[in-house]
Design a protein around this motif. Structure first.
Motif, PDB file in Angstrom:
ATOM      1  N   VAL A  88       0.811  -1.101  -0.001  1.00 26.55           N
ATOM      2  CA  VAL A  88      -0.066  -0.122  -0.059  1.00 26.55           C
ATOM      3  C   VAL A  88       0.761   1.164   0.050  1.00 26.55           C
ATOM      4  O   VAL A  88       1.864   1.445   0.805  1.00 26.55           O
ATOM      5  N   TRP A 110       3.653  11.027  -1.804  1.00 22.97           N
ATOM      6  CA  TRP A 110       3.280  10.181  -1.066  1.00 22.97           C
ATOM      7  C   TRP A 110       3.933   9.886   0.555  1.00 22.97           C
ATOM      8  O   TRP A 110       4.777  10.742   0.642  1.00 22.97           O
ATOM      9  N   HIS A 139       4.347   3.733   3.300  1.00 24.46           N
ATOM     10  CA  HIS A 139       3.909   2.652   2.535  1.00 24.46           C
ATOM     11  C   HIS A 139       3.449   1.566   3.735  1.00 24.46           C
ATOM     12  O   HIS A 139       4.432   1.799   4.829  1.00 24.46           O
ATOM     13  N   LYS A 158      -5.062   9.457  -0.945  1.00 27.87           N
ATOM     14  CA  LYS A 158      -5.105   8.709  -2.108  1.00 27.87           C
ATOM     15  C   LYS A 158      -4.376   7.395  -1.612  1.00 27.87           C
ATOM     16  O   LYS A 158      -3.461   7.531  -0.788  1.00 27.87           O
ATOM     17  N   ARG A 159      -4.422   6.528  -2.532  1.00 28.62           N
ATOM     18  CA  ARG A 159      -3.396   5.295  -2.461  1.00 28.62           C
ATOM     19  C   ARG A 159      -3.495   4.524  -3.680  1.00 28.62           C
ATOM     20  O   ARG A 159      -4.469   4.539  -4.481  1.00 28.62           O
ATOM     21  N   ILE A 160      -2.466   3.641  -3.732  1.00 29.19           N
ATOM     22  CA  ILE A 160      -2.304   2.575  -4.722  1.00 29.19           C
ATOM     23  C   ILE A 160      -2.219   1.461  -3.722  1.00 29.19           C
ATOM     24  O   ILE A 160      -1.370   1.180  -2.828  1.00 29.19           O
ATOM     25  N   ILE A 161      -2.737   0.241  -4.150  1.00 30.42           N
ATOM     26  CA  ILE A 161      -2.762  -1.040  -3.391  1.00 30.42           C
ATOM     27  C   ILE A 161      -2.594  -2.105  -4.373  1.00 30.42           C
ATOM     28  O   ILE A 161      -3.318  -2.073  -5.568  1.00 30.42           O
ATOM     29  N   VAL A 162      -1.250  -2.764  -4.461  1.00 34.88           N
ATOM     30  CA  VAL A 162      -1.093  -3.878  -5.279  1.00 34.88           C
ATOM     31  C   VAL A 162      -0.798  -5.266  -4.564  1.00 34.88           C
ATOM     32  O   VAL A 162      -0.524  -5.107  -3.211  1.00 34.88           O
TER      33      VAL A 162
END
Length: 112
Positions: free
Chosen positions: A7, A58, A61, A94-98
């Motif tokens: 994340v 960012w 994480h 906001k976020r990015i999740i992989v």
């Protein structure tokens, strides 16, 4: 092969970087630490953004690691997961999740 959820997140506009880090490492971490099957949980607070040095894109994480896909799927179906994700609903930011299949490239015998 272990499974990791990675994340990358930016804080809501009403929080400072320090407040967001304190929340993430405090109440939110407490909720996430109890996920069934969780074998590692790491958090990093961004102190330098090479791509945006004047305004980091960012704030931090997290990496949550599970032994395999079955353990990961069980965690996502758990009431603990529901409780942890409720904390972030409507939070903003906001976020990015992989989700990744992960190997340790420094481990003996690791095949890149």
């Amino acid at each position: 092969m272990s499974i990791s959820m990675v994340v990358l997140a930016k804080r809501p506009s009403e929080m400072t970087h320090e407040q967001f880090t304190t929340w993430w490492r405090g109440p939110h971490a407490a909720a996430a630490k109890v996920l069934p099957g969780l074998i590692a949980y790491r958090h990093g607070a961004v102190f330098k953004d090479y791509d945006s040095p004047d305004a980091p894109a960012w704030d931090g994480h997290a990496v949550l690691t599970f032994a395999n896909r079955a353990a990961f799927d069980a965690a996502l179906a758990s009431p603990e997961w529901a409780a942890a994700t409720r904390q972030t609903k409507g939070m903003g930011g906001k976020r990015i999740i992989v989700v990744t299949e992960e190997i340790d490239l420094l481990a003996d015998g690791a095949d890149g």
